[in-house]
Structures are given as C-alpha cells and as structure tokens.
Write an enzyme that holds these catalytic residues in place. Sequence first.
Site, PDB file in Angstrom:
ATOM      1  NE  ARG A  15      67.026  53.709  39.242  1.00  0.00           N
ATOM      2  CZ  ARG A  15      66.683  54.402  40.327  1.00  0.00           C
ATOM      3  NH1 ARG A  15      66.841  53.865  41.530  1.00  0.00           N
ATOM      4  NH2 ARG A  15      66.162  55.597  40.208  1.00  0.00           N
ATOM      5  CE  LYS A  22      60.051  55.646  34.817  1.00  0.00           C
ATOM      6  NZ  LYS A  22      60.989  56.479  35.622  1.00  0.00           N
ATOM      7  N   GLY A  80      65.820  65.879  28.054  1.00  0.00           N
ATOM      8  CA  GLY A  80      65.397  66.624  29.224  1.00  0.00           C
ATOM      9  C   GLY A  80      63.928  66.992  29.203  1.00  0.00           C
ATOM     10  CG  ASN A 169      60.796  70.808  41.535  1.00  0.00           C
ATOM     11  OD1 ASN A 169      59.638  71.157  41.333  1.00  0.00           O
ATOM     12  ND2 ASN A 169      61.638  70.483  40.567  1.00  0.00           N
ATOM     13  NE  ARG A 315      37.284  33.319  32.314  1.00  0.00           N
ATOM     14  CZ  ARG A 315      37.303  32.462  31.292  1.00  0.00           C
ATOM     15  NH1 ARG A 315      36.832  31.233  31.438  1.00  0.00           N
ATOM     16  NH2 ARG A 315      37.785  32.836  30.111  1.00  0.00           N
ATOM     17  CE  LYS A 333      33.556  32.487  28.657  1.00  0.00           C
ATOM     18  NZ  LYS A 333      33.135  32.566  27.213  1.00  0.00           N
ATOM     19  CG  ASN A 359      19.491  24.322  42.858  1.00  0.00           C
ATOM     20  OD1 ASN A 359      19.864  24.943  43.837  1.00  0.00           O
ATOM     21  ND2 ASN A 359      19.997  23.140  42.536  1.00  0.00           N
ATOM     22  CG  ASN A 368      31.406  27.741  26.672  1.00  0.00           C
ATOM     23  OD1 ASN A 368      32.073  26.768  27.017  1.00  0.00           O
ATOM     24  ND2 ASN A 368      31.789  28.975  26.939  1.00  0.00           N
ATOM     25  NE  ARG A 422      20.263   8.526  34.483  1.00  0.00           N
ATOM     26  CZ  ARG A 422      19.892   9.113  35.617  1.00  0.00           C
ATOM     27  NH1 ARG A 422      20.537  10.173  36.044  1.00  0.00           N
ATOM     28  NH2 ARG A 422      18.879   8.645  36.317  1.00  0.00           N
TER      29      ARG A 422
END
Length: 451
Positions: A15, A22, A80, A169, A315, A333, A359, A368, A422
């Site tokens: 099911r 399961k 069984g 039971n 993470r 991470k 900071n 990375n 830059r």
Amino acid sequence: MSTALVILAAGKGTRMNSDLPKVLHPIAHAPMLEHALSAGRALTPEHTIVVAGHGADYVRAMMADIDEEAKIVVQEEQLGTAHAVAQTRDALSDFDGDIVVLYGDTPFVSAETLQRMLAARQNADLVVLGFTAADPARYGRLVMDGDSLERIVEYKDATEAERAIDFCNSGLMAGNAAQMFALIDQVDSANASGEYYLTDLVELARAAGLRVTAVSCDESETLGINSRADLAEADRVFQQRKRADLMADGVTLMDPETVYLAFDTVIGRDTIIEPNVVFGPEVTVESGVFIRSFSHFEGCHISRGSKVGPYARLRPGAELAENTHIGNFVEIKNAEIAEGAKVNHLSYIGDASVGAETNIGAGTITCNYDGVMKHRTEIGARAFIGSNTMLVAPVRIGDEAMTATGAVVTKSVEDGALAIARAEQKNKPGRARKLMDMLRAKKARLSKGAE
C-alpha cells in the site's frame, strides 16, 4: 539476562506503492526502522538482528550506516511472523538469553515499555505487549485471567464476549530464545493465509505448562504504518511529541505547528524559535540561541547566544561559535564561524573558517569549487570583508585585514593589509546617450523587418 533484538522488516508494504522497502520510509528524516532500533538500544542488546525480505539490499545498506554491528538475515519467502523469527535461529545459535521481537513498521514503542516487558519476564516465560484500543475492532484480543494471558483471538474468530474486550495485541513479544524457537517449531500454517503466526506461541506455551502474561502500553506506541497516509500521521504524531518535549525542556516555539524537527534534533533551553523553521538530521542548538523564521538546518552546530536568520541555511559541517550572527539569505557549509563573527546579508561561506569578531559584508562569496576540487578559504580574526567580495580559494585573509567593496581576491592578504582588487573605473562623457540611441535604432529596424 542478556538480550537479543529481533526486528521484523521483511514486508513489501504494497500500500506504500513504492520501490523502497516500507521500513525505510522516513519519519522525521530517519527511516522508521531506525526509530525501532533507537528504542531497542536502551536494552543494551548483545545481538541486534533485522529480518529483511523485500528490498533486502536497501535494508542492508541502510543498516551499514546506522548500526554496522547489527546482523541482517533474509526471509526469502514471507510466510508469516513465526517463520520470520525462525530465520534468526542460526544467527542466535550460541545465544542463551531473551529475544525481544519488534516490528520495523511500528516505530513508536518506547524504551521504557521494552524495559517493562523484560521486567515482566521475571514472573513469566513469555510476555506479550498489549494496549487498550479506542476502536478495537480490527485487532486481535488478549484474553486475560488475572495476570495470566490465556490466548490471543482474532476478531473474526472471537465470540461476542471476546469482541467486547478492548485489550488488544500489538504483536511484540519477549521470551527465552531456546523456548521461543522450540515453540516456533510447533507452529503450523493451518489457517486461511497459510502462514506461520507468532501469536500461536501463546497457546502452545500454555499447553506446555509455561507462564504467559501481557504488559500494557499506550495505544499511540503501537501505531503501525501501512500506507503513505499512515506515514504522514506517524510524522505528525512524532512532531507533536518532540515539540512538546522541547517546550517542557524550556525551548520557546512561537508557532509550534510550523517548526519541523528531525529524529535527532537537540535544542538547549531558553532558545527561541520563530515560525517556519526546518531542522534536518544531526543538528545541535545550544542554550539561548535566537532562530528567526524560514531558516533551514542540517548537520550543523549552533553555540550559545547566536542569532540565525531569517532565511538562513546551515548545511553539513557548519559550526557556529558563541554569539555569532548569521543573517538573511546566508548559506554556510562546512565552515567554522568563530565567536562574535557576523555574516549578516546575502552571502555564501563554504569550506572556510572565519575568525573571531570578523565582519563579512553583504554579497560575499567564498569561491570554493573549481569544477573538480574544493578549496578552502581562511579569514582571520577582526577582519573586515567588504560587500560583494569574491574570495577565490585557496586564499587566506589575515587578522585585522580588509578587502575593498567589489574585490575579487585571488592572493592571500597579510595581517592588517587592505586588498583592492578591481578594475579602475572610467567615465565616458555622452557615451550612455549614444549607446541608447544605437540600441533603439536597432530595435526599430528589427521591428520593421518583422512586419
């Protein structure tokens, strides 16, 4: 008396409509089989044996991750529950103790209940776990005579008087290994299903003059899972219990129903958690932490006094020291953030270490990954990383060093230095208007051609 856990996990779970066995479907990020194992560990068993069947290779792989000492035996044909337990005979050939039979799809039986079952073995040869059912119709009834369990009768076979019994039971059972195997040898399959049932041991034990009793637990502990709807209900039950336990231990959940907890989540008292927070596996939060809304955690550790979120993602390998600040839309991470450091806005810190009181400016990224290998970024104490800095690993930023806004840092920066990386800005007078005129003209030509 030494103990062996036998966990029955061979069913296909038709099911569930799944290729996955399961018992491997998750409740609170852990396979339901792991929940049963967790309760059983409280008995400090000498042996743990999982009886697998459908998808045995998946079960074996999962068990290698969570309990490498457990043994897997395979029930090739599912004939069984007594037949399933019989498959453990060889694995327990030298064992002289008690077997406790659990079910991999009944994940909520508590350690305390299992301990009471073993305690009851002091005065009985066979112990069955029962519960008082709110709606007992579909369960087998436990017919008691004082403390003695006379028999287990299925509803379809019960008399009107037996159907009025609400003590039912669960299927769990404990008894001496040698006695249980001897009784299993007497079980036959003369029933409508043609299967060998463990419940038959009660009648056989009494016929042999053995003492049989039943221990009672709350019905919620016996919740079995056979469908996706059952799985969802089990997860809901787990979440309710876990949230209640946390709040009883001094954790504030502003909107408990919106906080999702994992099987192994640990949170210290005086921590405050806003709505819509998700905890994945292997998360520890110390005391006095403030977690803001829409944050997601897995495989991380958050130390005392830290503030995290909103919209933060931690993470695996994220390690936050005391009094750190991790702000909105920040992802961490495999990185250590030292005491008092701040990563407050729109940043990714991966495979890195950030020193105390440093900071990290908005938009900072530790670059990375080169497409093949991961590389590490080290940032010293009391450093200042300007907004929109790209830190191209491997690279080290020294103590009290700075990077200019918009820098692309490819070389290490010594202590106390300022890195400017830059291109020089150049302004071209009138060039913007000329460029826009060219673009508008091109658009007009394209539009005319389309007509």
